[in-house]
Design an enzyme around this catalytic site. Structure first.
Site, mmCIF file in Angstrom:
data_model
loop_
_atom_site.group_PDB
_atom_site.id
_atom_site.type_symbol
_atom_site.label_atom_id
_atom_site.label_comp_id
_atom_site.label_asym_id
_atom_site.label_seq_id
_atom_site.Cartn_x
_atom_site.Cartn_y
_atom_site.Cartn_z
ATOM 1 N N GLY A 247 0.795 -1.232 0.000
ATOM 2 C CA GLY A 247 0.000 0.000 0.000
ATOM 3 C C GLY A 247 0.822 1.275 0.000
ATOM 4 C CD GLU A 289 1.934 -9.089 1.402
ATOM 5 O OE1 GLU A 289 0.889 -8.402 1.375
ATOM 6 O OE2 GLU A 289 1.948 -10.284 1.650
ATOM 7 N N PRO A 290 5.213 -4.327 -0.886
ATOM 8 C CG PRO A 290 7.318 -3.363 -1.233
ATOM 9 C CD PRO A 290 6.622 -4.476 -0.486
ATOM 10 N NE ARG A 292 -0.763 2.226 -5.758
ATOM 11 C CZ ARG A 292 -1.920 2.032 -6.381
ATOM 12 N NH1 ARG A 292 -2.139 2.574 -7.540
ATOM 13 N NH2 ARG A 292 -2.858 1.302 -5.808
ATOM 14 N NE ARG A 329 -4.483 2.407 -10.793
ATOM 15 C CZ ARG A 329 -4.468 3.576 -10.219
ATOM 16 N NH1 ARG A 329 -4.155 4.666 -10.905
ATOM 17 N NH2 ARG A 329 -4.762 3.685 -8.949
ATOM 18 C CB CYS A 359 -16.874 1.072 -28.711
ATOM 19 S SG CYS A 359 -17.890 1.748 -29.994
ATOM 20 C CE1 TYR A 388 -2.001 -3.771 -8.520
ATOM 21 C CE2 TYR A 388 -1.205 -1.622 -7.798
ATOM 22 C CZ TYR A 388 -1.408 -2.960 -7.559
ATOM 23 O OH TYR A 388 -1.029 -3.513 -6.360
HETATM 24 N N1 LLP Z 1 -0.541 -7.141 -0.397
HETATM 25 C C1 LLP Z 1 -1.825 -7.490 -0.569
HETATM 26 C C2 LLP Z 1 -2.372 -8.566 0.219
HETATM 27 C C3 LLP Z 1 -2.609 -6.803 -1.510
HETATM 28 O O1 LLP Z 1 -3.877 -7.169 -1.677
HETATM 29 C C4 LLP Z 1 -2.032 -5.779 -2.287
HETATM 30 C C5 LLP Z 1 -2.806 -5.054 -3.284
HETATM 31 C C6 LLP Z 1 -0.688 -5.465 -2.078
HETATM 32 C C7 LLP Z 1 0.028 -6.151 -1.125
HETATM 33 C C8 LLP Z 1 0.037 -4.390 -2.861
HETATM 34 O O2 LLP Z 1 -0.491 -3.141 -2.751
HETATM 35 P P1 LLP Z 1 0.316 -1.903 -3.347
HETATM 36 O O3 LLP Z 1 1.637 -1.826 -2.617
HETATM 37 O O4 LLP Z 1 0.516 -2.133 -4.785
HETATM 38 O O5 LLP Z 1 -0.566 -0.762 -3.085
HETATM 39 N N2 LLP Z 1 -5.708 -2.223 -8.928
HETATM 40 C C9 LLP Z 1 -5.624 -1.228 -7.873
HETATM 41 C C10 LLP Z 1 -4.792 -1.698 -6.698
HETATM 42 C C11 LLP Z 1 -5.307 -2.983 -6.112
HETATM 43 C C12 LLP Z 1 -4.425 -3.464 -5.019
HETATM 44 C C13 LLP Z 1 -4.840 -4.800 -4.567
HETATM 45 N N3 LLP Z 1 -4.005 -5.358 -3.562
HETATM 46 C C14 LLP Z 1 -5.093 0.075 -8.464
HETATM 47 O O6 LLP Z 1 -4.826 0.125 -9.657
HETATM 48 O O7 LLP Z 1 -4.981 1.066 -7.746
#
Ligand code: LLP
Length: 435
Positions: A247, A289-290, A292, A329, A359, A388
């Protein structure tokens, strides 16, 4: 510039780590995803140095859903990270790309028997149990395979993070994880401990995505350590591993304040260390768990400008040759992106609405984009599209998934080729297969 130091200006044109964006567009076609490799590797190196090397007994799993391609996996593994996967498909791609199984965490809110059998047969490092039914399911399958699975239990810490309701997962009302507003999660822990083929390592959470406020991570760390104390007291089990999820937020536009990664890590680790000593326990192994944060700012999408239509008194629509099929997005989350004309960065600015070619009226790329004298045939660049975008791309309207090009210090290499028309009918059994 634009969230990455590798995006620069030269003679009024956009350079991506030394290569002119419009040259890449001309050479590989558009839409095109371009990744500044050094932005990616700088960030991986920071995860390694500011977290893994600085704090012993830690691990970082790259959330592979953000961008699951071989060239990213290669760097992820090289920098000492592991990955998380949420489906058999993500597991397959990761294993095919050479990610060691022991570095893989298998998530998912609805794992099928097939998924779990596959994970067990590959000997993935850890499976993250998400709901009560999965305990007996995994125990049964592990017994069948005569294996013991390392597991974490995902709990809902009731800390709500995330830039949009669709990417928030930490509150009570979520499909992910065991709720903690009653004692059922403690029951679940007791039943995991009773299983002969499951080895419970600790607890996991993920409160949401695109979090820009460090205090949400510190609150999560505090809350997770509260749970460590309660679980120890109520079940006698001391979690040896605490995963605070992903996150970590990035800057999509100049208005966004990106999360300071190293500082956030230091604050989280300080809390976990202090709370461990207060509880009189060894500091648990800590995981993050990064997704993005690792890949988003490295990515730029290039399009070719097509139709420009002014609806008098309303707005000017500028159409590009991609859109929601390669970046869902804006349509899905109202996500905002910065755009430029790559071959003419400065000039007299016009406000336009950049739309895609699908379309759908909702196929928006950027609203209120200020572009320098945009003309048909220009190259339009959209920044911070590394996460993403490719991974959520679809074949809607039979758009072909674009190619991915990595650029490093003036040299580019294609790492994923664009789908061909033949790829679009590959699995259609009623269509004669072209050669
Ligand atoms: N760990 C778990 C269990 C997760 O479900 C996620 C993301 C992450 C780590 C990684 O999160 P990040 O560091 O990337 O924020 N499609 C959406 C984001 C969905 C994220 C789902 N889970 C978007 O485009 O914003």
């Amino acid at each position: 510039m634009y969230g990455s130091r590798y995006l620069t200006e030269h003679e009024n044109t956009l350079m991506i780590d030394g290569v002119a964006a419009s040259e890449l567009a001309a050479k590989y076609g558009t839409p095109l995803y371009v990744m500044a490799e050094r932005e990616l590797t700088d960030r991986l190196a920071l995860v390694r140095d500011a977290f893994l090397a600085k704090y012993p007994d830690t691990y970082a799993s790259y959330a592979s859903k953000a961008l699951s391609i071989g060239a990213v996996y290669e760097q992820v593994v090289k920098h000492g990270l592991g990955i998380d996967v949420v489906t058999g498909g993500e597991l397959y791609v990761a294993r095919a790309a050479g990610v060691p199984a022991e570095r893989i965490y298998f998530h998912g809110s609805n794992k099928t028997d097939e998924d779990l059998r596959y994970a067990l047969s590959e000997n993935v490092g850890t499976i993250v149990i998400d709901h009560a039914g999965e305990i007996a399911q995994l125990e049964r399958l592990a017994a069948e395979e005569r294996k013991t699975a390392n597991v974490l239990i995902r709990i809902v810490p009731q800390v709500i993070g995330g830039a949009h309701a669709k990417i928030q997962t930490g509150g009570v009302d979520t499909k992910f994880g065991f709720s903690t507003h009653d004692d059922s999660y403690l029951e679940a822990i007791r039943s995991i401990l009773d299983c002969g083929h499951l080895s419970l390592q600790g607890i996991h959470c993920h409160v949401g995505s695109q979090i820009q406020d460090t205090s949400l991570f510190t609150k999560t760390a505090e809350t997770m350590m509260d749970f460590v104390g309660t679980i120890r007291e109520q079940t006698g089990f001391t979690p040896a591993e605490v995963n605070v999820g992903g996150g970590f937020g990035i800057a999509y536009t100049e208005a966004d304040i990106p999360l300071v990664f190293a500082d956030t890590i230091d604050q989280v680790m300080a809390i976990i260390e202090r709370r461990s000593s207060e509880l009189g326990i060894k500091r648990p192994r800590v995981g993050i768990e990064p997704g993005r944060w690792i890949v988003a700012n490295a990515g730029t999408t290039l399009y070719t400008v097509g139709a420009i239509k002014t609806v008098e008194g309303v707005r000017t629509y500028l159409s590009v040759d991609g859109g929601m099929a390669d970046n869902i997005r804006p349509a899905l989350y109202g996500a905002v992106y910065e755009t430029v004309i790559a071959n003419r960065l400065a000039g007299s600015m016009t406000e336009v609405t950049v739309v895609g070619a699908a379309c759908e009226s909702g196929d928006l790329v950027a609203e209120k984009a200020h572009l320098a004298k945009p003309q048909t045939g220009d190259t339009l660049a959209v920044f911070a599209t590394g996460a993403y975008n490719y991974s959520m791309a679809s074949n809607y309207n039979q758009f072909r998934r674009p190619a991915v090009v990595f650029v490093k210090d003036g040299v580019e290499r294609e790492v994923v080729r664009r789908q061909s028309y033949a790829d679009l009918v590959r699995n259609d059994l009623m269509i004669h297969q072209p050669n």
